[in-house]
Design a protein around this motif. Structure first.
Motif, PDB file in Angstrom:
ATOM      1  N   PRO A  80       0.854  -1.196   0.000  1.00 24.31           N
ATOM      2  CA  PRO A  80       0.000   0.000   0.000  1.00 24.31           C
ATOM      3  C   PRO A  80       0.885   1.239   0.000  1.00 24.31           C
ATOM      4  O   PRO A  80       1.932   1.261   0.651  1.00 24.31           O
ATOM      5  CB  PRO A  80      -0.791  -0.100   1.310  1.00 24.31           C
TER       6      PRO A  80
ATOM      7  N   GLY B 230       0.813   5.654   0.121  1.00 24.82           N
ATOM      8  CA  GLY B 230       0.140   6.942   0.203  1.00 24.82           C
ATOM      9  C   GLY B 230       0.859   7.925  -0.704  1.00 24.82           C
ATOM     10  O   GLY B 230       0.827   7.816  -1.926  1.00 24.82           O
ATOM     11  N   ALA B 231       1.577   8.865  -0.079  1.00 27.85           N
ATOM     12  CA  ALA B 231       2.285   9.878  -0.868  1.00 27.85           C
ATOM     13  C   ALA B 231       3.782   9.578  -0.959  1.00 27.85           C
ATOM     14  O   ALA B 231       4.529  10.373  -1.530  1.00 27.85           O
ATOM     15  CB  ALA B 231       2.047  11.252  -0.254  1.00 27.85           C
ATOM     16  N   GLY B 232       4.235   8.473  -0.363  1.00 27.09           N
ATOM     17  CA  GLY B 232       5.647   8.102  -0.474  1.00 27.09           C
ATOM     18  C   GLY B 232       6.596   9.034   0.270  1.00 27.09           C
ATOM     19  O   GLY B 232       7.765   9.156  -0.097  1.00 27.09           O
ATOM     20  N   SER B 233       6.128   9.663   1.347  1.00 23.15           N
ATOM     21  CA  SER B 233       7.011  10.557   2.108  1.00 23.15           C
ATOM     22  C   SER B 233       7.682   9.851   3.279  1.00 23.15           C
ATOM     23  O   SER B 233       8.443  10.466   4.016  1.00 23.15           O
ATOM     24  CB  SER B 233       6.231  11.773   2.631  1.00 23.15           C
ATOM     25  N   GLY B 234       7.397   8.571   3.460  1.00 20.82           N
ATOM     26  CA  GLY B 234       7.956   7.823   4.583  1.00 20.82           C
ATOM     27  C   GLY B 234       9.480   7.796   4.546  1.00 20.82           C
ATOM     28  O   GLY B 234      10.091   7.810   3.476  1.00 20.82           O
TER      29      GLY B 234
ATOM     30  N   SER C 197       5.844  17.146  10.203  1.00 20.06           N
ATOM     31  CA  SER C 197       6.510  18.231   9.452  1.00 20.06           C
ATOM     32  C   SER C 197       6.266  18.112   7.957  1.00 20.06           C
ATOM     33  O   SER C 197       6.380  19.083   7.222  1.00 20.06           O
ATOM     34  CB  SER C 197       8.012  18.200   9.705  1.00 20.06           C
ATOM     35  N   SER C 198       5.937  16.905   7.512  1.00 23.70           N
ATOM     36  CA  SER C 198       5.685  16.649   6.090  1.00 23.70           C
ATOM     37  C   SER C 198       4.230  16.920   5.713  1.00 23.70           C
ATOM     38  O   SER C 198       3.783  16.474   4.653  1.00 23.70           O
ATOM     39  CB  SER C 198       6.006  15.183   5.795  1.00 23.70           C
TER      40      SER C 198
ATOM     41  N   SER D  99       0.029  11.859   2.994  1.00 24.80           N
ATOM     42  CA  SER D  99      -1.406  11.574   2.931  1.00 24.80           C
ATOM     43  C   SER D  99      -1.946  11.184   4.294  1.00 24.80           C
ATOM     44  O   SER D  99      -1.216  10.706   5.161  1.00 24.80           O
ATOM     45  CB  SER D  99      -1.658  10.440   1.923  1.00 24.80           C
TER      46      SER D  99
ATOM     47  N   ASN E 284      -0.525   8.847   7.239  1.00 25.15           N
ATOM     48  CA  ASN E 284      -0.469   9.334   8.634  1.00 25.15           C
ATOM     49  C   ASN E 284      -1.093   8.317   9.581  1.00 25.15           C
ATOM     50  O   ASN E 284      -0.551   8.036  10.655  1.00 25.15           O
ATOM     51  CB  ASN E 284      -1.232  10.649   8.785  1.00 25.15           C
TER      52      ASN E 284
ATOM     53  N   THR F 235       1.028   5.150   9.908  1.00 24.06           N
ATOM     54  CA  THR F 235       2.272   5.305  10.684  1.00 24.06           C
ATOM     55  C   THR F 235       2.032   5.987  12.035  1.00 24.06           C
ATOM     56  O   THR F 235       2.989   6.248  12.763  1.00 24.06           O
ATOM     57  CB  THR F 235       3.305   6.149   9.908  1.00 24.06           C
TER      58      THR F 235
ATOM     59  N   GLY G 255       2.969  11.956  14.040  1.00 26.10           N
ATOM     60  CA  GLY G 255       2.823  13.053  15.003  1.00 26.10           C
ATOM     61  C   GLY G 255       3.869  14.106  14.707  1.00 26.10           C
ATOM     62  O   GLY G 255       4.920  13.811  14.137  1.00 26.10           O
TER      63      GLY G 255
ATOM     64  N   GLU H 107       1.072   0.194   9.533  1.00 24.16           N
ATOM     65  CA  GLU H 107       1.942   0.306   8.347  1.00 24.16           C
ATOM     66  C   GLU H 107       1.511  -0.587   7.187  1.00 24.16           C
ATOM     67  O   GLU H 107       2.349  -1.134   6.471  1.00 24.16           O
ATOM     68  CB  GLU H 107       3.402  -0.016   8.720  1.00 24.16           C
TER      69      GLU H 107
ATOM     70  N   ILE I 153      -6.228   0.857   4.305  1.00 27.54           N
ATOM     71  CA  ILE I 153      -7.213   1.839   4.773  1.00 27.54           C
ATOM     72  C   ILE I 153      -7.779   2.571   3.558  1.00 27.54           C
ATOM     73  O   ILE I 153      -7.030   3.146   2.756  1.00 27.54           O
ATOM     74  CB  ILE I 153      -6.533   2.845   5.727  1.00 27.54           C
TER      75      ILE I 153
HETATM   76  C1  LIG Z   1      10.798  16.150   5.502  1.00 30.27           C
HETATM   77  C2  LIG Z   1       9.988  15.086   6.219  1.00 30.27           C
HETATM   78  C3  LIG Z   1       9.497  15.368   7.474  1.00 30.27           C
HETATM   79  C4  LIG Z   1       8.748  14.381   8.163  1.00 30.27           C
HETATM   80  N1  LIG Z   1       8.255  14.703   9.390  1.00 30.27           N
HETATM   81  C5  LIG Z   1       7.520  13.778  10.066  1.00 30.27           C
HETATM   82  C6  LIG Z   1       6.984  14.093  11.370  1.00 30.27           C
HETATM   83  O1  LIG Z   1       7.158  15.207  11.877  1.00 30.27           O
HETATM   84  N2  LIG Z   1       6.283  13.137  11.996  1.00 30.27           N
HETATM   85  C7  LIG Z   1       6.051  11.898  11.450  1.00 30.27           C
HETATM   86  O2  LIG Z   1       5.386  11.067  12.067  1.00 30.27           O
HETATM   87  N3  LIG Z   1       6.551  11.575  10.210  1.00 30.27           N
HETATM   88  C8  LIG Z   1       7.270  12.481   9.535  1.00 30.27           C
HETATM   89  N4  LIG Z   1       7.781  12.160   8.272  1.00 30.27           N
HETATM   90  C9  LIG Z   1       7.566  10.817   7.726  1.00 30.27           C
HETATM   91  C10 LIG Z   1       6.304  10.667   6.804  1.00 30.27           C
HETATM   92  O3  LIG Z   1       5.955  11.889   6.197  1.00 30.27           O
HETATM   93  C11 LIG Z   1       5.128  10.129   7.619  1.00 30.27           C
HETATM   94  O4  LIG Z   1       5.419   8.817   8.055  1.00 30.27           O
HETATM   95  C12 LIG Z   1       3.803  10.104   6.835  1.00 30.27           C
HETATM   96  O5  LIG Z   1       2.757   9.731   7.733  1.00 30.27           O
HETATM   97  C13 LIG Z   1       3.807   9.135   5.660  1.00 30.27           C
HETATM   98  O6  LIG Z   1       2.669   9.410   4.862  1.00 30.27           O
HETATM   99  P1  LIG Z   1       2.665   9.004   3.296  1.00 30.27           P
HETATM  100  O7  LIG Z   1       1.312   9.301   2.761  1.00 30.27           O
HETATM  101  O8  LIG Z   1       3.778   9.648   2.584  1.00 30.27           O
HETATM  102  O9  LIG Z   1       2.854   7.426   3.412  1.00 30.27           O
HETATM  103  P2  LIG Z   1       3.852   6.451   2.627  1.00 30.27           P
HETATM  104  O10 LIG Z   1       5.259   6.888   2.810  1.00 30.27           O
HETATM  105  O11 LIG Z   1       3.370   6.269   1.246  1.00 30.27           O
HETATM  106  O12 LIG Z   1       3.592   5.092   3.445  1.00 30.27           O
HETATM  107  C14 LIG Z   1       3.998   4.978   4.788  1.00 30.27           C
HETATM  108  C15 LIG Z   1       3.559   3.594   5.316  1.00 30.27           C
HETATM  109  O13 LIG Z   1       2.135   3.549   5.422  1.00 30.27           O
HETATM  110  C16 LIG Z   1       1.606   2.515   4.600  1.00 30.27           C
HETATM  111  N5  LIG Z   1       0.374   3.062   4.015  1.00 30.27           N
HETATM  112  C17 LIG Z   1       0.230   4.232   3.318  1.00 30.27           C
HETATM  113  N6  LIG Z   1      -1.049   4.423   2.987  1.00 30.27           N
HETATM  114  C18 LIG Z   1      -1.749   3.370   3.486  1.00 30.27           C
HETATM  115  C19 LIG Z   1      -3.129   2.986   3.465  1.00 30.27           C
HETATM  116  N7  LIG Z   1      -4.070   3.752   2.878  1.00 30.27           N
HETATM  117  N8  LIG Z   1      -3.492   1.818   4.076  1.00 30.27           N
HETATM  118  C20 LIG Z   1      -2.568   1.053   4.692  1.00 30.27           C
HETATM  119  N9  LIG Z   1      -1.249   1.359   4.731  1.00 30.27           N
HETATM  120  C21 LIG Z   1      -0.845   2.499   4.137  1.00 30.27           C
HETATM  121  C22 LIG Z   1       2.684   2.182   3.582  1.00 30.27           C
HETATM  122  O14 LIG Z   1       2.597   0.833   3.133  1.00 30.27           O
HETATM  123  C23 LIG Z   1       3.946   2.441   4.405  1.00 30.27           C
HETATM  124  O15 LIG Z   1       4.218   1.314   5.217  1.00 30.27           O
HETATM  125  C24 LIG Z   1       8.529  13.113   7.570  1.00 30.27           C
HETATM  126  C25 LIG Z   1       9.034  12.855   6.286  1.00 30.27           C
HETATM  127  C26 LIG Z   1       9.752  13.824   5.612  1.00 30.27           C
HETATM  128  C27 LIG Z   1      10.270  13.520   4.235  1.00 30.27           C
END
Ligand SMILES: Cc1cc2nc3c(=O)[nH]c(=O)nc-3n(C[C@H](O)[C@H](O)[C@H](O)COP(=O)(O)OP(=O)(O)OC[C@H]3O[C@@H](n4cnc5c(N)ncnc54)[C@H](O)[C@@H]3O)c2cc1C
Length: 248
Positions: free
Chosen positions: A72, A74-78, A136-137, A142, A146, A149, A152, A202, A208
């Motif tokens: 799965p 989301g926005a790939g910011s993990g 912070s992201s 997405s 959020n 993971t 917060g 995760e 979701i």
């Molecule tokens: C500059 C920067 C700052 C950041 N600051 C913070 C911070 O302050 N706090 C923090 O907690 N994180 C932070 N992060 C990390 C990241 O942004 C978070 O973990 C965010 O919640 C990931 O969201 P995403 O949509 O990019 O998920 P993704 O990176 O795409 O996926 C994250 C995980 O969630 C799973 N997933 C995604 N969508 C779903 C779904 N719909 N159903 C089931 N599983 C799913 C994926 O398989 C993966 O395991 C930061 C990252 C960067 C690059």
């Protein structure tokens, strides 16, 4: 391409809307990495850009039947590689599922997983409300990510992390069933809290496809106070003392 691989791709294309299945290597590249930039990221069999819970169910059912891994996304910011592709998997992107519906009277929002955190904040703000979690992201991550993971940010010290604002969700389990957990009311809590179990999982327990979020009144205008403390111990003590009687 092996016969089995070709058959999975064909079946994906048959059961999903036009344009939902990407197999062109150049186009799939955008979905292979997250911000961990893992040099060992694999090449997926296909990327699916789902548009509904039913699309997600179709993908998961086919994957379960054929033993194909699903990532799965989301926005790939993990930062920990959770949405990094592996060879032969289906990357299941939620980036096209972005609707947001706010109910100002009950102070909650029903949100599809691909909506960005910032978009939810903006939608809440349009109704005079606030969605507190602030990784912070927030401008490029997405809500689904959020929740997956339990993200917060700085405000979590006062307002909690994502789980504190998730009232319920729809999730597609590994066999393709879609279940609703929790509900729109704060008191929808009978039985074990399966909602809490899925927050932070995760993507390992299910995908979701919709989240019900609690919204709150906006923050009061902030007041900044500066204190100069001569020692580390003194500063720590001051923080402990202040937080006994207030939530700065
Ligand atoms: C500059 C920067 C700052 C950041 N600051 C913070 C911070 O302050 N706090 C923090 O907690 N994180 C932070 N992060 C990390 C990241 O942004 C978070 O973990 C965010 O919640 C990931 O969201 P995403 O949509 O990019 O998920 P993704 O990176 O795409 O996926 C994250 C995980 O969630 C799973 N997933 C995604 N969508 C779903 C779904 N719909 N159903 C089931 N599983 C799913 C994926 O398989 C993966 O395991 C930061 C990252 C960067 C690059």
């Amino acid at each position: 391409m092996s016969e089995a691989t070709g058959s999975v791709i064909e079946r994906l294309k048959t059961s999903l809307p036009d344009g939902a299945v990407i197999t062109d290597p150049g186009s799939m590249d955008a979905y292979r990495w997250d911000r961990a930039n893992d040099p060992a990221a694999g090449v997926p069999l296909a990327v699916v850009r789902a548009t509904s819970t039913e699309d997600v169910q179709a993908v998961v059912r086919l994957a379960a039947e054929t033993g194909t891994a699903v990532i799965p996304r989301g926005a790939g910011s993990g930062l920990s590689g959770g949405s990094t592709a592996v060879d032969g998997a289906i990357v299941l992107s939620l980036d096209r599922m972005r609707s947001i519906s706010v109910d100002a009277d009950t102070r909650m929002a029903v949100v599809q997983p691909g909506a960005f955190n910032a978009e939810v904040k903006a939608a809440a703000s349009a109704h005079g409300l606030w969605y507190p979690p602030d990784p912070s992201s927030f401008e490029f991550c997405s809500i689904g990510g959020n929740v997956a993971t339990n993200a917060g940010g700085l405000c979590c010290v006062k307002y909690g992390v994502t789980t504190d604002d998730v009232l319920g969700m729809t999730v597609v389990l590994a066999d393709g069933r879609a279940v609703r957990l929790g509900g729109p009311r704060v008191k929808d809590v009978a039985g074990l809290s399966l909602t809490k179990l899925f927050v932070g999982s995760e993507g390992t327990l299910g995908v979701i496809t919709e989240v019900i979020l609690r919204l709150v009144p906006p923050q009061l205008p902030p007041t900044t106070l500066v204190a100069v403390v001569p020692t580390l111990e003194g500063a720590t003590g001051a923080v402990i003392e202040a937080t006994r009687s207030a939530r700065p």
